[in-house]
Every structure is written in C-alpha cells, then in structure tokens.
Design a protein around this motif. Structure first.
Motif, PDB file in Angstrom:
ATOM      1  N   UNK A 102       0.904  -0.980  -0.101  1.00  0.00           N
ATOM      2  CA  UNK A 102       0.724   0.049  -0.107  1.00  0.00           C
ATOM      3  C   UNK A 102       1.051   1.358   0.043  1.00  0.00           C
ATOM      4  N   UNK A 103       1.676   1.479   0.298  1.00  0.00           N
ATOM      5  CA  UNK A 103       2.946   2.381   0.746  1.00  0.00           C
ATOM      6  C   UNK A 103       3.755   2.508  -0.899  1.00  0.00           C
ATOM      7  N   UNK A 104       4.031   1.181  -1.197  1.00  0.00           N
ATOM      8  CA  UNK A 104       4.299   2.088  -2.552  1.00  0.00           C
ATOM      9  C   UNK A 104       3.168   1.767  -3.619  1.00  0.00           C
ATOM     10  N   UNK A 105       1.940   1.663  -3.790  1.00  0.00           N
ATOM     11  CA  UNK A 105       1.334   1.499  -5.161  1.00  0.00           C
ATOM     12  C   UNK A 105       0.902   2.619  -5.639  1.00  0.00           C
ATOM     13  N   UNK A 106       0.786   3.775  -4.911  1.00  0.00           N
ATOM     14  CA  UNK A 106       0.715   4.829  -5.951  1.00  0.00           C
ATOM     15  C   UNK A 106       2.074   5.696  -6.590  1.00  0.00           C
ATOM     16  N   UNK A 107       3.257   4.753  -6.082  1.00  0.00           N
ATOM     17  CA  UNK A 107       4.102   5.238  -7.154  1.00  0.00           C
ATOM     18  C   UNK A 107       4.277   4.576  -8.207  1.00  0.00           C
ATOM     19  N   UNK A 108       3.614   2.988  -8.080  1.00  0.00           N
ATOM     20  CA  UNK A 108       4.379   2.090  -9.198  1.00  0.00           C
ATOM     21  C   UNK A 108       3.624   2.401  -9.915  1.00  0.00           C
ATOM     22  N   UNK A 109       2.507   2.686  -9.733  1.00  0.00           N
ATOM     23  CA  UNK A 109       1.286   3.757 -10.744  1.00  0.00           C
ATOM     24  C   UNK A 109       2.087   4.332 -11.858  1.00  0.00           C
ATOM     25  N   UNK A 110       2.224   5.088 -10.761  1.00  0.00           N
ATOM     26  CA  UNK A 110       3.193   6.131 -11.829  1.00  0.00           C
ATOM     27  C   UNK A 110       4.362   5.124 -12.727  1.00  0.00           C
ATOM     28  N   UNK A 111       5.151   4.573 -12.044  1.00  0.00           N
ATOM     29  CA  UNK A 111       6.173   4.127 -12.619  1.00  0.00           C
ATOM     30  C   UNK A 111       5.979   3.267 -13.803  1.00  0.00           C
ATOM     31  N   UNK A 112       4.781   2.505 -13.663  1.00  0.00           N
ATOM     32  CA  UNK A 112       4.106   2.181 -15.017  1.00  0.00           C
ATOM     33  C   UNK A 112       3.637   1.973 -16.260  1.00  0.00           C
ATOM     34  N   UNK A 113       3.627   3.037 -16.063  1.00  0.00           N
ATOM     35  CA  UNK A 113       2.426   4.998 -16.594  1.00  0.00           C
ATOM     36  C   UNK A 113       4.050   5.776 -17.377  1.00  0.00           C
ATOM     37  N   UNK A 114       5.058   5.834 -16.785  1.00  0.00           N
ATOM     38  CA  UNK A 114       6.409   6.019 -17.452  1.00  0.00           C
ATOM     39  C   UNK A 114       7.218   5.150 -17.634  1.00  0.00           C
ATOM     40  N   UNK A 115       6.693   4.276 -17.800  1.00  0.00           N
ATOM     41  CA  UNK A 115       7.567   3.449 -18.638  1.00  0.00           C
ATOM     42  C   UNK A 115       7.253   3.520 -20.111  1.00  0.00           C
ATOM     43  N   UNK A 116       5.826   3.695 -20.361  1.00  0.00           N
ATOM     44  CA  UNK A 116       5.344   3.842 -21.423  1.00  0.00           C
ATOM     45  C   UNK A 116       4.112   2.634 -21.555  1.00  0.00           C
ATOM     46  N   UNK A 117       4.007   2.119 -20.864  1.00  0.00           N
ATOM     47  CA  UNK A 117       3.059   1.016 -20.589  1.00  0.00           C
ATOM     48  C   UNK A 117       1.674   1.268 -20.287  1.00  0.00           C
ATOM     49  N   UNK A 118       0.681   0.781 -20.413  1.00  0.00           N
ATOM     50  CA  UNK A 118      -0.420   1.120 -20.797  1.00  0.00           C
ATOM     51  C   UNK A 118      -1.483   0.733 -19.148  1.00  0.00           C
ATOM     52  N   UNK A 119      -1.570   1.083 -18.189  1.00  0.00           N
ATOM     53  CA  UNK A 119      -2.203   0.711 -16.795  1.00  0.00           C
ATOM     54  C   UNK A 119      -3.464   0.273 -16.829  1.00  0.00           C
ATOM     55  N   UNK A 120      -3.644  -0.598 -16.590  1.00  0.00           N
ATOM     56  CA  UNK A 120      -4.703  -1.579 -16.397  1.00  0.00           C
ATOM     57  C   UNK A 120      -5.282  -1.491 -15.628  1.00  0.00           C
ATOM     58  N   UNK A 121      -4.730  -1.777 -14.205  1.00  0.00           N
ATOM     59  CA  UNK A 121      -5.730  -1.567 -13.120  1.00  0.00           C
ATOM     60  C   UNK A 121      -5.287  -2.267 -11.978  1.00  0.00           C
ATOM     61  N   UNK A 122      -5.678  -2.527 -10.986  1.00  0.00           N
ATOM     62  CA  UNK A 122      -5.025  -3.205  -9.457  1.00  0.00           C
ATOM     63  C   UNK A 122      -5.200  -4.529  -9.493  1.00  0.00           C
ATOM     64  N   UNK A 123      -4.572  -5.515  -8.723  1.00  0.00           N
ATOM     65  CA  UNK A 123      -5.476  -6.635  -8.872  1.00  0.00           C
ATOM     66  C   UNK A 123      -4.487  -6.681  -7.269  1.00  0.00           C
ATOM     67  N   UNK A 124      -6.341  -7.183  -5.950  1.00  0.00           N
ATOM     68  CA  UNK A 124      -5.901  -7.293  -4.489  1.00  0.00           C
ATOM     69  C   UNK A 124      -5.324  -8.682  -3.980  1.00  0.00           C
ATOM     70  N   UNK A 125      -4.390  -9.201  -3.728  1.00  0.00           N
ATOM     71  CA  UNK A 125      -4.123  -9.924  -2.463  1.00  0.00           C
ATOM     72  C   UNK A 125      -4.152 -10.142  -1.381  1.00  0.00           C
ATOM     73  N   UNK A 126      -5.519 -11.042  -1.206  1.00  0.00           N
ATOM     74  CA  UNK A 126      -5.614 -11.088   0.308  1.00  0.00           C
ATOM     75  C   UNK A 126      -5.016 -12.210   1.417  1.00  0.00           C
TER      76      UNK A 126
END
Length: 240
Positions: A102-126
């Motif tokens: 949860x702490x790095x989730x916002x930054x991880x979504x930024x990194x994926x998009x900055x890496x030129x990939x299309x961010x499609x969503x988030x999967x939860x692991x309970x």
C-alpha cells in the motif's frame, strides 16, 4: 533467445535484460524490492529482515536481499529504468504484472505509466485475517497489490479469462522460501494469463516461485536474480 529459455540467471536485471531481443516476451510477472519499510533514512537502510520479518517468525531464518534501501524518488527512477526495458522486450499486447504494497502503490502506478505501458488496473492479494495491524484502531494491512498493464492493446484471450481481480491465498511458512515470498498457488494463477508455451519473464525471481509456477503449467520462463543465496534456492526448486 532459445539459450535463455527455462533458465534462471545470476546478475543485475538491468544488465541481463539487455540480452533479450525486442518483442520476445509474452508476460512480465515480478515482485521487485518494495523499498517501503521505514519512515526515515535510518529505518530504510536497515536489513530487510529487520523491516519485514515478523517478530513471531524470528526463529525462521531467511536470507536478506539487495536493493531495498532507496527512498521513494530513487525507487521511482529505478523502476522506470527497468520497466522501460521490459516494455522493449514485451510483445505487442504483452502483459506486465508488478507486486506492490500500500505504501508504494501510488508510485508503482506512476512507474508503470512512465515506462510507456498502459496501466489497466490493480489486483488485490488478500493474505488473510492473520495480517498485522499496529493496534486496535487500525485496519489490518491484509492486502498487497498487483499493478497490471499491457504494451498497447489488451486483446481478448481465447485460452482463458476473464481473470479474477482479487485472490485470497494465505502465506504458509512451509511454502515460503524468500523473506518476502509469495504463495506458490497465487503465482500459479497469475502465470495462466498467457497460453501454454508462452514466455514469462521475472526480472526479480527471488526464490523462483514464478518460474516454478510457469514450469508446472507448461509456460516457458526466464528469471533473473541478484542475490546468490536466493539464486541457488531458485535453481534447486526448479530442478525439484
């Protein structure tokens, strides 16, 4: 490319990724160092076993690993570098799945998009109700997350799908070979996003769970690992 299939290589992913040709990988499924433990510089540079090891499991020794001392800005920059390489080696419409807390989730979504990939969503692991909380006023840190995206269009699958947006698998000590290892059944679910005989890359293979899951379900794999101890563990698991 053929000589790398179904092998785990020892070394830094930034160097090893250069050995892969463009448009050669069907899916990247990986669990990079989170660099999220600790609220200040002193805490961040502690050993991963001090940051992430549960006090109740101190009798179970698992080796530490490299690359977990960056602050958030440095971690973002580093992620963009290796994600850019993953973008290069992925085939068109290839999948990219990256674990985060949860702490790095916002930054991880930024990194994926900055890496030129299309961010499609988030999967939860309970991880289950036994997860930690600092005290009774907190919601439990019960979930970790998988940021997923594609290189270009997300094509309709023929072999399977749609896939679950949430998985519930507890962490079992008998199935944990790495300090931050993920459950083998969880990884077995994830590798099935691509058809049999596809090529799955894990640039941070750790104890080899992604590769073991791929092998079991007739997917090809390529894994990179920087820490020699875990590299040896991963090789032993694949051999077994």
């Amino acid at each position: 490319m053929e000589k790398l299939l179904n092998k785990i290589l020892l070394g830094d992913c930034m160097e090893l990724l250069k050995q892969l040709p463009d448009n050669s990988i069907d899916a990247v499924i990986t669990d990079p160092p989170y660099c999220s433990g600790g609220r200040n510089a002193g805490a961040r540079v502690k050993l991963p076993s001090d940051k992430y090891g549960l006090s109740s499991n101190k009798t179970v020794h698992r080796p530490d690993f490299a690359g977990d001392t960056m602050d958030q800005r440095a971690w973002l920059r580093w992620c963009v570098l290796w994600i850019n390489e993953c973008h290069r080696v992925l085939k068109d419409s290839g999948y990219f799945l990256m674990f985060s807390d949860w702490r790095q989730l916002p930054t991880a979504t930024d990194a994926v998009q900055m890496g030129e990939l299309i961010w499609r969503g988030i999967i939860a692991w309970d991880k289950g109700g036994g997860s930690r909380a600092p005290h009774k006023g907190y919601f439990k840190h019960q979930c970790e997350y998988i940021v997923w995206g594609t290189k270009g269009a997300c094509k309709k699958a023929i072999h399977a799908g749609p896939y679950p947006g949430c998985f519930k698998y507890p962490v079992k000590q008998s199935d944990k070979f790495h300090l931050t290892g993920k459950p083998t059944p969880l990884m077995e679910e994830l590798v099935q996003i691509v058809p049999e005989n596809s090529v799955i890359l894990d640039p941070f293979v750790g104890s080899g769970t992604t590769c073991a899951a791929a092998k079991k379900h007739n997917r090809n794999f390529i894994g990179f690992e920087k820490t020699k101890t875990y590299y040896d563990i991963a090789l032993a698991r694949i051999k077994d």
